[in-house]
Design a protein around this motif. Structure first.
Motif, PDB file in Angstrom:
ATOM      1  N   ARG A   1     108.497  27.907 -64.311  1.00 45.55           N
ATOM      2  CA  ARG A   1     107.372  28.674 -64.853  1.00 45.55           C
ATOM      3  C   ARG A   1     107.420  28.738 -66.368  1.00 45.55           C
ATOM      4  NH1 ARG A   1     105.990  33.110 -67.142  1.00 45.55           N
ATOM      5  NH2 ARG A   1     108.138  33.845 -67.190  1.00 45.55           N
TER       6      ARG A   1
ATOM      7  N   ILE B   1     100.859  32.380 -58.049  1.00 48.20           N
ATOM      8  CA  ILE B   1     100.573  32.104 -56.630  1.00 48.20           C
ATOM      9  C   ILE B   1     101.855  32.299 -55.806  1.00 48.20           C
ATOM     10  CG2 ILE B   1      99.819  30.348 -54.969  1.00 48.20           C
ATOM     11  CD1 ILE B   1      97.575  31.232 -56.837  1.00 48.20           C
ATOM     12  N   ALA B   2     102.985  31.817 -56.321  1.00 45.87           N
ATOM     13  CA  ALA B   2     104.255  32.014 -55.618  1.00 45.87           C
ATOM     14  C   ALA B   2     104.550  33.512 -55.477  1.00 45.87           C
ATOM     15  CB  ALA B   2     105.380  31.308 -56.366  1.00 45.87           C
TER      16      ALA B   2
ATOM     17  N   TYR C   1     103.697  27.115 -49.437  1.00 43.42           N
ATOM     18  CA  TYR C   1     104.072  28.381 -48.794  1.00 43.42           C
ATOM     19  C   TYR C   1     103.484  28.518 -47.398  1.00 43.42           C
ATOM     20  CZ  TYR C   1     106.571  30.399 -52.726  1.00 43.42           C
ATOM     21  OH  TYR C   1     107.498  30.646 -53.696  1.00 43.42           O
TER      22      TYR C   1
ATOM     23  N   TYR D   1     102.457  35.094 -52.692  1.00 44.15           N
ATOM     24  CA  TYR D   1     102.910  34.775 -51.325  1.00 44.15           C
ATOM     25  C   TYR D   1     104.224  35.461 -50.981  1.00 44.15           C
ATOM     26  CZ  TYR D   1      99.254  31.459 -50.191  1.00 44.15           C
ATOM     27  OH  TYR D   1      98.041  30.897 -49.892  1.00 44.15           O
ATOM     28  N   THR D   2     105.115  35.602 -51.960  1.00 43.37           N
ATOM     29  CA  THR D   2     106.435  36.171 -51.669  1.00 43.37           C
ATOM     30  C   THR D   2     106.490  37.662 -51.981  1.00 43.37           C
ATOM     31  OG1 THR D   2     107.202  35.558 -53.892  1.00 43.37           O
ATOM     32  CG2 THR D   2     107.581  33.964 -52.129  1.00 43.37           C
TER      33      THR D   2
ATOM     34  N   ILE E   1      90.772  28.825 -51.405  1.00 41.18           N
ATOM     35  CA  ILE E   1      91.970  29.244 -50.682  1.00 41.18           C
ATOM     36  C   ILE E   1      92.075  30.760 -50.768  1.00 41.18           C
ATOM     37  CG2 ILE E   1      94.494  29.093 -50.659  1.00 41.18           C
ATOM     38  CD1 ILE E   1      93.264  26.283 -52.370  1.00 41.18           C
TER      39      ILE E   1
ATOM     40  N   LEU F   1      97.349  22.788 -58.979  1.00 41.34           N
ATOM     41  CA  LEU F   1      98.726  23.271 -58.845  1.00 41.34           C
ATOM     42  C   LEU F   1      98.758  24.555 -58.015  1.00 41.34           C
ATOM     43  CD1 LEU F   1     101.681  22.710 -59.494  1.00 41.34           C
ATOM     44  CD2 LEU F   1     101.489  24.434 -61.277  1.00 41.34           C
TER      45      LEU F   1
ATOM     46  N   ILE G   1     100.927  24.914 -54.555  1.00 38.65           N
ATOM     47  CA  ILE G   1     101.906  25.981 -54.301  1.00 38.65           C
ATOM     48  C   ILE G   1     101.504  26.760 -53.044  1.00 38.65           C
ATOM     49  CG2 ILE G   1     102.976  28.075 -55.233  1.00 38.65           C
ATOM     50  CD1 ILE G   1     103.798  25.599 -56.786  1.00 38.65           C
TER      51      ILE G   1
ATOM     52  N   LEU H   1     109.698  25.201 -59.238  1.00 36.52           N
ATOM     53  CA  LEU H   1     108.658  25.376 -60.256  1.00 36.52           C
ATOM     54  C   LEU H   1     109.319  25.977 -61.483  1.00 36.52           C
ATOM     55  CD1 LEU H   1     105.485  25.585 -60.880  1.00 36.52           C
ATOM     56  CD2 LEU H   1     105.787  27.990 -60.294  1.00 36.52           C
TER      57      LEU H   1
ATOM     58  N   LEU I   1      91.558  31.479 -54.649  1.00 43.30           N
ATOM     59  CA  LEU I   1      91.779  30.380 -55.585  1.00 43.30           C
ATOM     60  C   LEU I   1      90.708  29.328 -55.318  1.00 43.30           C
ATOM     61  CD1 LEU I   1      93.854  28.929 -57.612  1.00 43.30           C
ATOM     62  CD2 LEU I   1      94.648  27.754 -55.559  1.00 43.30           C
TER      63      LEU I   1
ATOM     64  N   ASN J   1     102.440  29.096 -65.262  1.00 41.69           N
ATOM     65  CA  ASN J   1     102.197  30.502 -64.942  1.00 41.69           C
ATOM     66  C   ASN J   1     101.352  30.668 -63.692  1.00 41.69           C
ATOM     67  OD1 ASN J   1     103.593  32.171 -66.846  1.00 41.69           O
ATOM     68  ND2 ASN J   1     102.210  31.410 -68.438  1.00 41.69           N
ATOM     69  N   LEU J   2     100.320  29.831 -63.526  1.00 42.35           N
ATOM     70  CA  LEU J   2      99.496  29.980 -62.326  1.00 42.35           C
ATOM     71  C   LEU J   2     100.332  29.680 -61.083  1.00 42.35           C
ATOM     72  CD1 LEU J   2      96.730  30.765 -61.242  1.00 42.35           C
ATOM     73  CD2 LEU J   2      96.313  28.346 -60.926  1.00 42.35           C
ATOM     74  N   GLY J   3     101.169  28.644 -61.166  1.00 41.40           N
ATOM     75  CA  GLY J   3     102.062  28.352 -60.053  1.00 41.40           C
ATOM     76  C   GLY J   3     102.953  29.554 -59.747  1.00 41.40           C
ATOM     77  N   GLY J   4     103.490  30.176 -60.794  1.00 45.46           N
ATOM     78  CA  GLY J   4     104.342  31.351 -60.617  1.00 45.46           C
ATOM     79  C   GLY J   4     103.586  32.517 -59.996  1.00 45.46           C
TER      80      GLY J   4
ATOM     81  N   LEU K   1     107.760  38.664 -60.536  1.00 40.79           N
ATOM     82  CA  LEU K   1     107.248  37.315 -60.814  1.00 40.79           C
ATOM     83  C   LEU K   1     105.750  37.357 -61.109  1.00 40.79           C
ATOM     84  CD1 LEU K   1     107.450  34.265 -61.001  1.00 40.79           C
ATOM     85  CD2 LEU K   1     107.394  34.147 -58.490  1.00 40.79           C
TER      86      LEU K   1
ATOM     87  N   ILE L   1     111.471  28.973 -60.094  1.00 40.85           N
ATOM     88  CA  ILE L   1     111.115  29.517 -58.779  1.00 40.85           C
ATOM     89  C   ILE L   1     111.408  28.455 -57.727  1.00 40.85           C
ATOM     90  CG2 ILE L   1     109.188  30.345 -57.363  1.00 40.85           C
ATOM     91  CD1 ILE L   1     108.318  30.771 -60.746  1.00 40.85           C
TER      92      ILE L   1
END
Lengths: 314, 314
Positions: B152, A208-209, B212, A212-213, A160, B204, B208, B150, A150, A203-206, A218, B160
């Motif tokens: 989404r 990235i989440a 994490y 990580y998870t 990142i 953003l 996020i 979040l 990112l 959507n970008l936040g989702g 998602l 999320i």
């Protein structure tokens, strides 16, 4: 160590909602490059196979990136470079970035790693400036860091690195048509609606989440692009059919790779990624469009020493 | 169980780069609410202390949210609600959301938890529709999930939940001036530049990632807003000074809470958050502006059973 042979990965930039900020490195699609120390200062491009590219260092992206590194290096010699290009120019999977990134990574190894990855990205960006007129990091960042990258900011450059979820596999189809990055950028509007912007950063936040998870559902739900894809996809023959059939074949998401014309899909297993490839193949076979088709895991490391089998291949 | 007393947290929505999508719950700032089962159908607002709010259920956000839940519930009775409002209306830290979220969470507990948190958010959003004309989830989502949330997508609703990094502490200052949410929304432009959009989703994504990986520096670098803050901050007296002095006092970032007028900062320890509070206090004391000032950790759970000390307090 005076010589090194490296694998320079192809990369997918502009991953749907991550326009201009999110990219990834492929694991098994890329160029091979041999870099050698030499007494003579500067960069010498010894050989380019697989593609007709300039051999004058100042006109070759690997040469330009290498010279940017040499300017900052405490080293009195130079380097020779031999490149075996496997990534086609104008494919939208980071052909120039692979060469720029590979050159500076290899040189850094040969000099005993005086530079950080972030510095290597900055050197490689000079190669991108030669290739496209803009010193962007969309492809050189994932090529040098591996996994997902990112680019939070350019000023200062803030990259990142995100490790790829283990089961994620990419499918990429490259129709043999030419779209120039500069043209592809020109058709974009300079303003967007706030409403679409909110969808995009949601959507970008989702995404990235999800990375990580390791939440593959998602990741899939987040792979949307309401801003660039509706415009640029017009330039890609059969885009809607490629996307529809990829999703039906089980892909988590599908979009434009870089500024096109390649189209990528992400899937949750090698088997699904291969089914997606078969679905894409059918679309272009019907349309009579020539293409290259790749299936690859996400590369964990970016540019790396070529494996023995890769090294022998050249 | 026929009666329950709950703590309903204040929330910070529109967290800088997370405009319209990212919110958080506070741990120790909020209302108290007692909800009791009753034979008579419907919702009865028995008492509201601390604020002058309508007692007719259909004009009270807790009543409206509760009725939305009752419509879906397999239950022949009703509920009575007593609210001790501590969050001021129009503060920008989710006063109406605390009541809506608290009511439906409490009712769900009393009915044996037939509904998911996502369903509770949908019920509580009806309270927000009454309060502001828009059924948004910016505050009710963090109030019900705790930590960071979040949003989404709204269609379908996709929330999320992100656990808060343990050392993060919020400082919130609420100047005693009124800004209506509707006015605060009217001054926003309906279009933004693509360039600012890219910065926003880059930030953003960084935020996020920072949450994490518990990378506090990254969280701080990402707490930027090039789109909404430059416009809305004009309505908040002394905003630039609050932000400057908060950052100088060690805050990771600082921005507008919700649609204002409250201003929030996030810091990496309780001690720093208190220093930030002192810095904010100095700014408003100099300007002669009355204010409330809060320092709170991030609430891990959202609405919860009131602790004994909280229960005795009322």
């Amino acid at each position: 160590m005076d010589s090194i042979k490296v694998f320079c990965p192809a990369t997918i930039a502009n991953i749907s909602c991550g326009f201009d900020v999110l990219g990834l490195a492929l694991d098994t699609v890329g160029d091979l490059m041999t870099v050698k120390k030499q007494q003579e200062k500067g960069i010498e491009i010894l050989e380019v196979t697989g593609q007709d590219l300039p051999k004058e260092a100042h006109r070759n992206v690997a040469g330009v990136a290498g010279m940017a590194l040499l300017q900052q290096a405490d080293y009195n010699g130079g380097f020779s470079i031999s490149i075996d290009k496997k990534i086609k120019a104008g494919s939208g999977i980071g052909s120039s970035a692979a060469s720029s990134a590979g050159a500076v990574w290899a040189m850094n190894e040969l000099l005993g790693k005086p530079f950080t990855r972030r510095q290597l990205v900055e050197f490689a960006m000079e190669g991108e400036r030669l290739a496209s007129g803009v010193a962007h990091a969309d492809n050189v960042a994932p090529a040098l860091f591996g996994g997902f990258t990112l680019i939070r900011s350019y000023n200062p450059l803030d990259i990142i690195h995100i490790s790829p979820p283990g089961e994620l596999v990419a499918t990429v189809i490259h129709p043999q048509i030419e779209i120039k990055t500069s043209d592809s950028r020109k058709i974009l509007k300079t303003t967007i609606s706030l409403e679409d912007g909110i969808k995009q950063w949601g959507n970008l936040g989702g995404l990235i989440a999800g990375l990580y998870t390791q939440d593959y559902d998602l990741i899939g739900r987040s792979l949307e692009d309401h801003i660039v894809e509706p415009i640029r996809s017009i330039l890609i023959p059969g885009f809607d059919a490629l996307k529809k059939h990829s999703l039906e074949a089980g892909a988590l998401g599908c979009g434009i790779s870089g500024s096109g014309p390649s189209v990528y899909a992400l899937s949750r297993s090698l088997a699904t990624a291969k089914e997606v490839a078969a679905a894409m193949k059918t679309v272009y076979d019907k349309l009579g469009i020539a293409y290259d088709l790749h299936v690859s895991e996400i590369g964990k490391s970016g540019v790396r020493v070529a494996s023995p089998s890769e090294a022998n291949f050249n």
